[in-house]
Write an enzyme that holds these catalytic residues in place. Structure first.
Site, mmCIF file in Angstrom:
data_model
loop_
_atom_site.group_PDB
_atom_site.id
_atom_site.type_symbol
_atom_site.label_atom_id
_atom_site.label_comp_id
_atom_site.label_asym_id
_atom_site.label_seq_id
_atom_site.Cartn_x
_atom_site.Cartn_y
_atom_site.Cartn_z
ATOM 1 N N GLU A 242 -6.165 9.294 -0.506
ATOM 2 C CA GLU A 242 -6.309 7.849 -0.220
ATOM 3 C C GLU A 242 -7.396 7.198 -1.087
ATOM 4 O O GLU A 242 -7.192 6.104 -1.595
ATOM 5 C CB GLU A 242 -6.656 7.612 1.253
ATOM 6 C CG GLU A 242 -5.511 7.813 2.232
ATOM 7 C CD GLU A 242 -4.442 6.718 2.198
ATOM 8 O OE1 GLU A 242 -4.555 5.735 1.449
ATOM 9 O OE2 GLU A 242 -3.451 6.887 2.951
ATOM 10 N N HIS B 2 0.829 -1.199 0.000
ATOM 11 C CA HIS B 2 0.000 0.000 0.000
ATOM 12 C C HIS B 2 0.877 1.268 0.000
ATOM 13 O O HIS B 2 0.678 2.193 -0.798
ATOM 14 C CB HIS B 2 -0.926 0.014 1.219
ATOM 15 C CG HIS B 2 -1.567 1.353 1.439
ATOM 16 N ND1 HIS B 2 -2.551 1.845 0.620
ATOM 17 C CD2 HIS B 2 -1.317 2.328 2.350
ATOM 18 C CE1 HIS B 2 -2.886 3.063 1.017
ATOM 19 N NE2 HIS B 2 -2.163 3.381 2.069
ATOM 20 N N SER C 61 -3.931 0.485 -4.552
ATOM 21 C CA SER C 61 -3.111 -0.595 -3.977
ATOM 22 C C SER C 61 -3.981 -1.762 -3.542
ATOM 23 O O SER C 61 -3.481 -2.724 -2.967
ATOM 24 C CB SER C 61 -2.313 -0.070 -2.783
ATOM 25 O OG SER C 61 -3.193 0.379 -1.761
ATOM 26 N N HIS D 26 1.229 4.893 -2.588
ATOM 27 C CA HIS D 26 1.673 6.274 -2.337
ATOM 28 C C HIS D 26 2.937 6.693 -3.102
ATOM 29 O O HIS D 26 2.996 7.811 -3.607
ATOM 30 C CB HIS D 26 1.903 6.497 -0.846
ATOM 31 C CG HIS D 26 0.632 6.543 -0.045
ATOM 32 N ND1 HIS D 26 -0.283 7.563 -0.153
ATOM 33 C CD2 HIS D 26 0.113 5.685 0.880
ATOM 34 C CE1 HIS D 26 -1.310 7.347 0.669
ATOM 35 N NE2 HIS D 26 -1.093 6.207 1.305
HETATM 36 FE FE LIG Z 1 -2.254 5.328 2.922
#
Ligand SMILES: [Fe+2]
Length: 297
Positions: free
Chosen positions: A208, A162, A227, A167
């Site tokens: 997010e 993730h 993700s 990110h």
């Molecule tokens: Fe995150």
């Protein structure tokens, strides 16, 4: 109520220097003593990390690298269909390895020449003000462990897949990285916990779990969607609402389930105007007005 504390397994540092990650009984790795020991060892690296020094290397096993390779391959296929063009360009720009887990030091070494961001290791939950605040300095707190090998396409908590596939790829884009920095500046500027929570919820529903109209299609740019092998196939069927600061900052979310309410920007420029503009200048008073507006709406 901000629930992120339940998202991360608690980490206890013992007096003898050992570190224990307290996985929930429902965690896929709960009954695996080898995995538990790995989690404790990796968390200890972050607990012992001294800022400004090189990030300690996590010695991943072949099985752990294999989990990364499987998930990387599957997500790359889905990104072509579901990720924004800006994110896809950033993936190419960053050039993460597909066959092994990159070290966090290496991720920072790739990112820094592009957008100035570096990674720093986190054992688990980082207090909100620290997590968001250091984004203003181009620092990103990241977990270093990987999910349990029995469920390569699922994790109940944010793991290195993730943090890095979600990110770091986004942080390789100049325009997304600028938004992360603005979120950090906003988190530092606001004083009350209530305003900080609002700023963090706007982050949650954008960087997010944000989606936008991109080349005529609904595509994701949020790291949580990009993700997640399961969520990326589902987001187009969720309750998609127009980008709205007051609503994002006051909408309740449950981190243990797929996000069923998502907010759509009309374009990246629209996101930059509305959300970037908010983070760039917001103060406690402005946030309180938006909270009042959100409660009415
Ligand atoms: Fe995150």
């Amino acid at each position: 109520m901000f629930e992120e504390a339940q998202y991360f397994a608690p980490v206890a540092a013992n007096d003898d220097g050992t570190v224990e990650v307290q996985l929930a009984a429902s965690h896929p790795g709960f009954a695996d003593p080898v995995y538990r020991a790995r989690r404790n060892a990796i968390a200890a690296l972050a607990v012992g990390y001294v800022p400004g020094t090189p990030i300690p290397t996590a010695e991943y096993t072949e099985q752990e690298h294999e989990v990364w390779a499987i998930v990387s391959r599957e997500l790359a296929l889905k990104h072509r269909k579901y990720a924004t063009a800006e994110y896809q360009r950033a993936v190419t720009r960053l050039g993460l390895p597909g066959d092994r887990i990159p070290q966090l030091q290496e991720v920072g070494d790739l990112l820094e020449p592009l957008t100035g961001f570096r990674y720093i290791p986190a054992a688990g939950l980082v207090p909100l003000r620290d997590f968001y605040g250091v984004l203003a300095d181009g620092l990103f707190h990241s977990t270093q462990y990987i999910r349990h090998h029995s469920t390569p396409l699922y994790t109940p908590e944010p793991d290195v897949i993730h943090e890095v596939i979600g990110h770091a790829n986004a942080l390789a884009s100049d325009r997304y990285a600028a938004l992360y920095r603005l979120a950090g500046q906003a988190a530092r500027r606001v004083e009350s916990d209530e305003a900080l929570e609002f700023v963090s919820k706007v982050f949650w529903f954008t960087l997010e779990f944000g989606v936008m109209t991109d080349d005529g299609e609904l595509r994701a740019y949020g790291a949580g969607i990009l993700s997640s092998y399961g969520e990326i196939e589902e987001f187009r069927g969720m309750d998609i609402r127009p980008l709205d600061l007051a609503a994002m900052g006051t909408t309740h979310y449950d981190i243990t389930k797929y996000q069923d309410v998502l907010f759509r920007a009309d374009s990246l420029a629209h996101l930059e105007d509305v959300v970037g503009g908010f983070w760039e200048s917001c103060d406690d008073e402005a946030v309180l007005r938006l909270i009042a507006e959100g409660r009415q709406g």
